[in-house]
Design an enzyme around this catalytic site. Sequence first.
Site, PDB file in Angstrom:
ATOM      1  N   SER A   1       2.387   1.401  66.465  1.00 62.74           N
ATOM      2  CA  SER A   1       2.232   2.107  65.179  1.00 62.74           C
ATOM      3  C   SER A   1       3.372   1.670  64.269  1.00 62.74           C
ATOM      4  O   SER A   1       4.332   1.062  64.726  1.00 62.74           O
ATOM      5  CB  SER A   1       2.313   3.622  65.389  1.00 62.74           C
ATOM      6  OG  SER A   1       3.671   4.039  65.445  1.00 62.74           O
ATOM      7  N   ASP A   2       3.265   1.971  62.985  1.00 70.19           N
ATOM      8  CA  ASP A   2       4.441   1.778  62.148  1.00 70.19           C
ATOM      9  C   ASP A   2       5.314   3.030  62.280  1.00 70.19           C
ATOM     10  O   ASP A   2       4.915   4.041  62.860  1.00 70.19           O
ATOM     11  CB  ASP A   2       4.073   1.482  60.691  1.00 70.19           C
ATOM     12  CG  ASP A   2       5.193   0.723  59.981  1.00 70.19           C
ATOM     13  OD1 ASP A   2       6.331   0.731  60.481  1.00 70.19           O
ATOM     14  OD2 ASP A   2       4.935   0.132  58.920  1.00 70.19           O
ATOM     15  N   TRP A   3       6.488   2.944  61.735  1.00 64.58           N
ATOM     16  CA  TRP A   3       7.486   4.034  61.881  1.00 64.58           C
ATOM     17  C   TRP A   3       6.883   5.363  61.408  1.00 64.58           C
ATOM     18  O   TRP A   3       6.607   5.531  60.233  1.00 64.58           O
ATOM     19  CB  TRP A   3       8.720   3.679  61.064  1.00 64.58           C
ATOM     20  CG  TRP A   3       9.851   4.673  61.150  1.00 64.58           C
ATOM     21  CD1 TRP A   3       9.853   5.956  60.666  1.00 64.58           C
ATOM     22  CD2 TRP A   3      11.123   4.473  61.741  1.00 64.58           C
ATOM     23  NE1 TRP A   3      11.043   6.551  60.915  1.00 64.58           N
ATOM     24  CE2 TRP A   3      11.857   5.663  61.574  1.00 64.58           C
ATOM     25  CE3 TRP A   3      11.747   3.409  62.390  1.00 64.58           C
ATOM     26  CZ2 TRP A   3      13.163   5.817  62.034  1.00 64.58           C
ATOM     27  CZ3 TRP A   3      13.053   3.567  62.843  1.00 64.58           C
ATOM     28  CH2 TRP A   3      13.739   4.756  62.666  1.00 64.58           C
ATOM     29  N   SER A   4       6.658   6.267  62.336  1.00 69.68           N
ATOM     30  CA  SER A   4       6.112   7.612  62.103  1.00 69.68           C
ATOM     31  C   SER A   4       4.703   7.597  61.480  1.00 69.68           C
ATOM     32  O   SER A   4       4.267   8.602  60.937  1.00 69.68           O
ATOM     33  CB  SER A   4       7.069   8.479  61.277  1.00 69.68           C
ATOM     34  OG  SER A   4       6.959   8.195  59.911  1.00 69.68           O
TER      35      SER A   4
END
Length: 749
Positions: free
Chosen positions: A287-290
């Site tokens: 995933s991307d950050w958060s």
Amino acid sequence: MKFRFLKPLCFIVFLSLNTKLMSQQDHTEKIEALLKKMTLEEKVGQMNQYNGFYDVTGPAPKNGNAALKYEHLKKGWVGSMLNVRGVEEVQKLQQLVVEESRLGIPMIFGFDVIHGLKTQSPIPLAEAASWDMEAIEESAAVAANEASAVGLNWTFAPMVDISRDARWGRVMEGGGEDPFLGAKIGAARVRGFQGKDLSLNTTIAATAKHFAAYGFAEAGKEYNTVDIGTNTLYNIVFPPFKAAVEANVQSVMNGFNILNGVPVTADAVLQRDFLKGKWGFQGFVISDWSSIAEIAPHGFAKNLKHAGEIAAKAGSDMDMESKAYVTHLAASVREGKVEERLLDDAVRRILKVKFELGLFDDPYRYCNEKREKERLFHKDHMEAVLEMAKKSIVLLKNDSGLLPLKKDQKGILVIGDLADDKNSPLGSWRLASDTNSAVSVLEGMDSYTKDYSFVQGPKYFDDDASFLQHVKINTDDTSGMEEAVAAAKNASVVVLVAGEHGFMSGEARSRTNINLPGLQHQLIKAIHKVNKNIVLVLMNGRPLALPWEAENIPTILETWQLGSQSGNAIAQTLFGDNNPSGKLPMTFPRSVGQVPIYYNHYRTGRATREPNVFWSHYADEKNSPQFPFGHGLSYTQFKYSDLSISKTAQKEISVSVSVTNKGEMEGQEVVQLYLSDPVASIVRPVKELKAFKKIRLEAGASMTVRFLLTQKELGFYTTDYEWTVEPGTFEVMVGGSSAEGLSGSFELE
Ligand code: NOJ
């Protein structure tokens, strides 16, 4: 290095089964055996990625409780970490996991190695301007070599997002606006990072990001909505991702954006149907950050737990810093909300990459202090990034032949803050680099001549603090302006260095105004009043709109942000030891109001000029760009002739053209082939790049350049994602830019 991974018995047994001869097929058996031993929590742990303890590359973690992190590391609930680097730190954390956790599964260490680690190559958009795939591959290999020396084995690069919007700060990180060029560049970067053997301690796993369509954020505003049709998605956005998968990229990162109403991190069609289905991607999705947590604020999930369930079902295999999986996913499985087989699939993918990196043979294979000392800023790396920098420069204009400068030229005046700047040339996304470690333009010029003077000119930065460092602001301080103008009066030539500072582009650096920031335009105009012999050296992370300069300044050299060796590359080019050969990978608009502006646009029903107002145009601006995609001059001139088009026995199309160097200097030219399908079942763009070759010609020499157009170049994806090649007339244009060339046509039965 002494290996210290001896504690848990099961891990020793497991390791002993691993031999150097273990083939990829053996990995499958080992993975299955390991999977059987894993508890639900341990599986979820492999799917969990934590940030390190110092640097952050996203909103500061709310639950950044270090004690909890350590506890999870010891339990084997962390499959990977990001933003940890340096042999000592990596080894310490790896050891904790390998020695203390029940199964001792090694972690992978990811980092944004975007254009180098310490030694910085040009920003990716600049490298794209080289149109030189071997050089781009080599540049990624250099970055991998340095990154792997500090314990890293995974980069979050290449960014292969196509973008047509120069307002979006992240255009600096990509390959520009074109899917054909973007696909070639994406694949070259993957090959460069990963090499031929991923298990070597000099190669690292690559990540194609951000899947998908992040570059189409509305109005170029970071993290904004994306709403595009299948034509654009399949034919423009997807090709570089598909090319990266075909180049065996080990991971794919999703993103922050919604795409047509669905957060991409929650999109099973993208991740399961296309990526892992139709394209057969074998690696894992990070995933991307958060971005998993953000599924909730997007309005697609009730809370973090629900967001995690949706993401896991959609095929997001590893959670970067949302803590959704580690906190809730095991419970969701127990409650029957997520099938355990989906976790098994994710864990298999993650373990496969770990096996291929050789981490099960030796979890510390990237941890060698001697190598770490030796490789950083290695002279070979510095030489490689200098060559890359020279290839990335684009000569936009050279009307009165001011360039190249004579080496014995007297009275050169250099003006501009950026000329003296050792930090901005490093660009954005260079977390590990040393501040002020670039060669400045002035330093580069010193190697050629001491006979120049320098005036700093007014401060022009109009941007406040950056997230990595603070840049002084000084928006209306004109001190230096008068001095610069006075000095310019007597100069034989003025080298004016202007542009953006290094952190005006990159993530979260969208701009509504893409002119030269601050007082630079005023400065250029004031100098021009007293001396017309101006060489404008641009340094910027995105296409800029500079209509006045493009009209009035005779010579413009686009140098982007060229990395560690910036000043040397620029000086060698100014003084003619390097003949510029770059071509724009992205259109330069006349004004921000034209954005998005791109060469491969569609036809409209009212494209031609009418005597009245009812045709597709602006009332206050031309339709054409300032500098088109593919544009770039040389100190020599190339002439195109003898375009020939014929059909081969295999019903492919053979195109040839003769190119002659008409000037007095050796030079390189990127010969570009554009195709147009004027009548189709889905309207096709006015032209599309379908082939290119970069050639080198001695002064006076000619060469015949040949291209072959196969089914792969002649078709397009329908709205059902079927590749189709339709019969009819096709138009071909071959030339040195997207705006001009020799034309011909052929019929396809
Ligand atoms: C957010 C960015 O969008 C992504 O590209 C990057 O890799 C991660 N942060 C990690 O730093």
